[in-house]
Design a protein around this motif. Structure first.
Motif, short mmCIF file in Angstrom:
data_model
loop_
_atom_site.label_atom_id
_atom_site.label_comp_id
_atom_site.label_asym_id
_atom_site.label_seq_id
_atom_site.Cartn_x
_atom_site.Cartn_y
_atom_site.Cartn_z
N VAL A 105 0.72 -1.18 0.08
CA VAL A 105 0.12 0.04 0.11
C VAL A 105 0.86 1.32 -0.04
N VAL A 106 0.62 2.04 -0.85
CA VAL A 106 1.17 3.42 -0.86
C VAL A 106 0.10 4.58 -0.14
N THR A 107 0.88 5.06 1.13
CA THR A 107 0.00 5.87 1.93
C THR A 107 -0.17 7.25 1.32
N ALA A 108 -1.28 8.09 1.57
CA ALA A 108 -1.42 9.56 1.30
C ALA A 108 -0.92 9.68 0.11
N PRO A 109 -1.19 9.11 -0.98
CA PRO A 109 -1.16 9.55 -2.38
C PRO A 109 -1.41 10.97 -2.92
#
Length: 224
Positions: A105-109
């Protein structure tokens, strides 16, 4: 679009759905099958993750060349520009912490709209100063798979976390980006309005390209 295209107002990128819905979409699009991942295992895994963000399949399992045709804007499928046959060789730049996990998961895109008309060379240290990590090309493409409207005319984005390293250890001057084709030149008229994976020069500025980034990359553990 050209570097002098004026930017219109944008309400910002659309909100991402929950991870469970993102997993379903990746299954529906065939990304999980392409990656050799069991959809049920991915569904079960994301159900244990209480974390908002962008669900991504590792680039080794789902390369950019395979993701591009799955992109859509209206009835137009995505494509990679003809002079980027080496698109899958664009790899994470030195220092990026990418999980050794099939799914993460890539957070705060963020699309980096406020960095329009910055060059990649200028934007990279600015992102670091903000505590952000530039997206990989495949991460930016996953974003467009989940919410196609994130690729918005006059508000598209570069993905400078991916670059091509030459044999001598230096980086190729090209930096990948995702934007919308005007159907000109080698793109062909039939591709007008289609999502386009292409490249820009490291020191060039484009008013209509921001810089996609996130804060963290968090592994999603899949049960054996």
């Amino acid at each position: 679009m050209t570097a002098t295209t004026p930017r219109t107002e944008s309400v910002g990128p659309p909100t991402l759905p929950p991870l469970a819905a993102q997993a379903e979409r990746l299954a529906t699009l065939g990304v999980l099958e392409l990656a050799g991942l069991d959809a049920a295992r991915v569904r079960d895994a994301v159900a244990t993750v209480d974390l908002p963000g962008l669900l991504v399949v590792d680039r080794a399992l789902a390369p950019a060349s395979a993701l591009a045709p799955l992109l859509r804007l209206g009835d137009r499928p995505g494509f990679v520009v003809e002079d980027m046959t080496d698109v899958d060789a664009f790899a994470p730049t030195e220092g990026l912490d990418v999980p050794d996990s099939p799914v993460y998961v890539v957070t705060a895109p963020d699309r980096g709209d406020d960095l329009g008309n910055w060059s990649p060379e200028e934007a990279l240290p600015e992102l670091a100063a903000r505590g952000r990590s530039p997206m990989l090309l495949t991460e930016g493409m996953h974003w467009a798979l989940q919410v196609p409207e994130v690729v918005e005319r006059s508000f598209c984005y570069m993905t400078i976390g991916s670059r091509l390293r030459r044999a001598n250890g230096t980086y190729d001057a090209r930096t990948p980006a995702v934007w919308i084709s005007l159907g000109t030149g080698r793109d062909g008229r039939e591709r007008r309005g289609a999502p386009k994976v292409g490249w820009c020069w490291w020191r060039n500025r484009h008013t209509w390209l921001g810089f996609a980034s996130g804060v963290d990359r968090v592994a999603v553990p899949l049960d054996a």
